[in-house]
Scaffold this active site. Structure first.
Site, mmCIF file in Angstrom:
data_model
loop_
_atom_site.group_PDB
_atom_site.id
_atom_site.type_symbol
_atom_site.label_atom_id
_atom_site.label_comp_id
_atom_site.label_asym_id
_atom_site.label_seq_id
_atom_site.Cartn_x
_atom_site.Cartn_y
_atom_site.Cartn_z
ATOM 1 N N ILE A 109 -3.973 11.551 -8.340
ATOM 2 C CA ILE A 109 -5.039 10.914 -7.440
ATOM 3 C C ILE A 109 -5.069 11.709 -6.202
ATOM 4 O O ILE A 109 -5.978 11.943 -5.591
ATOM 5 C CB ILE A 109 -5.287 9.603 -7.602
ATOM 6 C CG1 ILE A 109 -5.607 9.200 -8.998
ATOM 7 C CG2 ILE A 109 -6.066 9.105 -6.689
ATOM 8 C CD1 ILE A 109 -5.280 7.709 -9.569
ATOM 9 N N ASP A 110 -3.757 11.681 -5.362
ATOM 10 C CA ASP A 110 -3.647 12.054 -4.050
ATOM 11 C C ASP A 110 -3.862 13.569 -4.235
ATOM 12 O O ASP A 110 -4.605 14.042 -3.188
ATOM 13 C CB ASP A 110 -2.113 11.784 -3.708
ATOM 14 C CG ASP A 110 -2.114 11.506 -2.383
ATOM 15 O OD1 ASP A 110 -3.100 11.134 -1.656
ATOM 16 O OD2 ASP A 110 -1.086 11.583 -1.809
#
Length: 687
Positions: free
Chosen positions: A403-404
């Protein structure tokens, strides 16, 4: 692949594309601090452009600790594939990392660590160092003083058990039948974070097989009492978590004796299929070293010979984690970070004033677009209806996009004027949809999984090293919020839930905890720019508290730094440590986002960056400012010292990148991919 030397680190790096000769930055003419900042930004830009690979990516060395190198030698010894050149090169690196007291630390300047020291010592014995050599005698004496092998972590004792230096019976049980636990059952493999499940599944095979290879020497000198190397310890009270799981481990030992052989064999075969299905195209597993090592061992124990394509490619992938240094030393990277490094480099260059259509930026965008992952991975176990779309950290890791990276790549792509804007829109649309679909129940985001918050995995006796779950964190959530704001979704209910979670997570002193970077400076440096991008004014009480905290921990030299010991000793070390380029940049990025450009704190920080820069545009940063597992596993990203200072300098010179982005971007219809059709999420999209 040819290699050249990165003079700032002493490490060999892939050959780079030459920097373009027309890299004129749009730098304002001014005297004093702005002039120093402009000069530093020019130098840093030229250096960073010169380090881009011809394919468009950037990658700095990813330095951790010598357990990577020690375990690589132990693996080669176990498989019988050791060679003198590799052994001596690894030994040279390990010796060079030893502290004067004979120990090895897990981060630069840190204290000696028992398990790391044991593994380094054993590796040097494999390389031929004698136990009575002065550096070895100092190490073994220190190990005995700390309780010897019996006091080391489970993973260290597993490596020693492979050679009979420790008894398998004295290790916690790891039954391969875990592979069959359904998703609703506690301690199923998807209760673990992705890095942990990739490691635990092969280790259940190793634990079931209990192999022992002939040991080339004894290790009596690492026991407090060689005649009784593992003295019994009392169990914790049964009404405690530790006591309950210790008794569960005893029950599993009894179960081992009664599980039918065919059942255990079927479980190991199921685990093997799970492993093989997740091997990446480059032969690795998850793009990280530990699962690859244990997967190779597990499959070899099940009868796969070393020339089998799965093992052959797996071993070849491990060789690609090696960095050969000019002095002949060989360092093993635990992982490689090209996607992360490339998006951060692109953000830094644009924020520093490089034209958004600069050819090297376009090439970086092309490479990033080619790395998009558009097939389901392990995350789909919890989100089976969510269409894929995102990016991983590494060259090859299609099973575990994170996600990052997805948020930061989207922010980078939005900054670049690409020749195919519709392709960029579609990719970012898929990324937005995927990240929104990966939001946890509490409104925040973890790194790889959804709601990976079970309290049980960390309690298991064999999980005594680092984090094994992936709960939401402030830094990842902040990056997603910043991405959503950049896509015009600042007022979307899902974004507001993320903001509410961030505000609730602020520490009483005004800082935020940093999960993936050290530590409160990283967390605060991530959250404040996200909150202001989402519309919170600099006068908001949470922003003012953050500013006050950052100003209170600024060092006398004008920089900022935070020691990794802040993860264990918050009062003494929170926001405290020697000034570093990356941490100074994080603090400045927060202060600038809060509207503090003309303050003394910002000017002193910018001046520190300008004063500590080398003539070639680089900064020196031996300190570890990246986090794998808080305190337990620390990282020195060698490119952090370049990309974050340049980002901070650029934002000081040019102002808020979010506002500039909105002004410069040509308005285009948002791609349909960003709307999860048929999902309740789509209803709130336009709000």
């Amino acid at each position: 692949m040819t290699a050249t030397t990165d003079g700032s680190t002493g490490a060999t790096l892939p050959s780079r594309a030459a920097a373009a000769s027309d890299t004129t930055l749009d730098i304002p003419e001014a005297a004093g601090v702005p002039e120093a900042a402009a000069r530093a930004a020019r130098r840093a830009t030229d250096f960073l452009l010169s380090r881009q690979d011809a394919e468009g990516w950037w990658k700095g060395d990813l330095e951790t600790n010598v357990t990577m190198d020690a375990e690589d030698l132990l693996l080669r010894q176990f498989l019988g594939i050791q060679d003198e050149k590799t052994t001596q090169a690894a030994a040279r690196f390990i010796r060079g990392e030893q502290r004067p007291d004979g120990t090895w630390a897990t981060f630069w300047g840190g204290p000696g660590e028992l398990s790391t020291t044991i593994e380094a010592y054993v590796a040097l014995r494999l390389a031929g160092d004698a136990p009575d050599d002065p550096h070895m005698a100092r190490a073994s004496a220190w190990i005995r003083e700390r309780g010897g092998i019996a006091s080391s972590r489970v993973f260290t004792r597993i490596w020693l058990a492979l050679f009979g230096w420790w008894k398998w019976e004295d290790l916690p049980e790891m039954p391969p039948e875990l592979i069959w636990f359904p998703g609703w059952m506690p301690l199923n493999i998807y209760d673990f974070g992705c890095w942990a499940r990739q490691t635990i599944v092969p280790l259940t095979i190793v634990s079931a097989k209990r192999p022992v290879r002939p040991a080339p020497f004894a290790l009596d000198e690492l026991h407090t009492d060689p005649a009784n190397p593992n003295p019994p310890k009392p169990l914790a009270p049964p009404n405690t978590w530790d006591g309950a799981f210790q008794r569960l481990d005893k029950a599993l030992r009894q179960l081992r004796r009664v599980v039918p052989r065919r059942v255990r064999k079927a479980a190991m075969n199921a685990a093997a299929r799970w492993i093989i299905e997740r091997q990446e195209n480059d032969g690795c597993w998850g793009g990280i070293q530990p699962p690859a090592v244990y997967s190779v061992i597990a499959l070899h124990l099940l009868g796969y010979d070393l020339e089998h394509p799965v093992l052959r490619e797996g071993l070849a992938s491990l060789d690609r984690f090696a960095v050969w240094r000019e002095d002949g030393a060989r360092m093993i990277e635990a992982c490689q970070s090209p996607v992360w490094d490339t998006c951060l480099a692109a953000i830094a260059l644009v924020d520093a004033g490089l034209p958004v259509d600069h050819p090297q930026l376009v090439k970086a965008a092309d490479w990033l677009l080619g790395e998009e992952i558009v097939r389901p991975g392990d995350w789909a176990v919890k989100r089976p209806q969510l269409p894929p779309g995102g990016w991983a950290f590494e060259f090859h890791n299609d099973n575990y996009p994170d996600i990052d990276d997805t948020a930061e790549v989207s922010l980078a792509l939005r900054r670049i004027r690409h020749h195919d804007p519709e392709r960029v829109d579609r990719a970012i649309g898929r990324a937005v949809r995927w990240n929104l679909g990966m939001q946890s129940k509490n409104g925040a985001w973890g790194a790889f999984d959804v709601d990976n918050t079970s309290p049980f995995p960390n309690r298991l006796p064999f999980c005594d090293f680092g984090e094994v779950i992936d709960p939401p964190s402030a830094d990842v959530t902040a990056h997603v919020v910043e991405m959503l704001a950049a896509e015009g979704l600042a007022h979307d209910p899902r974004t507001r839930r993320g903001i509410a979670w961030l505000l609730a997570e602020q520490e009483p002193n005004g800082a935020w905890f940093g999960r993936w970077g050290v530590n409160y400076i990283y967390g605060t440096g991530s959250v404040v720019p996200a909150l202001t991008a989402a519309g919170l004014p600099g006068s908001h009480p949470a922003i003012r508290r953050a500013v006050a905290w950052l100003e209170s921990v600024q060092n006398d030299d004008g920089g900022w730094g935070e020691d990794l010991r802040s993860y264990k000793h918050v009062k003494e070390w929170g926001g405290r440590g020697a000034s570093t380029p990356s941490q100074t940049a994080w603090a400045l990025m927060a202060l600038l986002a809060a509207g503090e450009k003309d303050t003394e704190a910002v000017e002193r920080g910018i001046q520190w960056l300008a004063d500590t820069q080398r003539e070639d545009g680089t900064w020196d940063e031996p300190y570890f400012t990246g986090t794998g597992f808080p305190w337990d596993f620390s990282i020195n990203y060698h490119l952090y010292r370049q990309v974050f200072p340049l980002t901070a300098l650029g934002r000081y010179l040019h102002g808020d990148p979010f506002e500039r982005q909105l002004l410069a971007r040509v308005t285009r219809p948002r791609p349909e991919e960003a709307k999860p059709v048929g999902s309740p999420l789509s209803e709130a999209k336009g709000s």
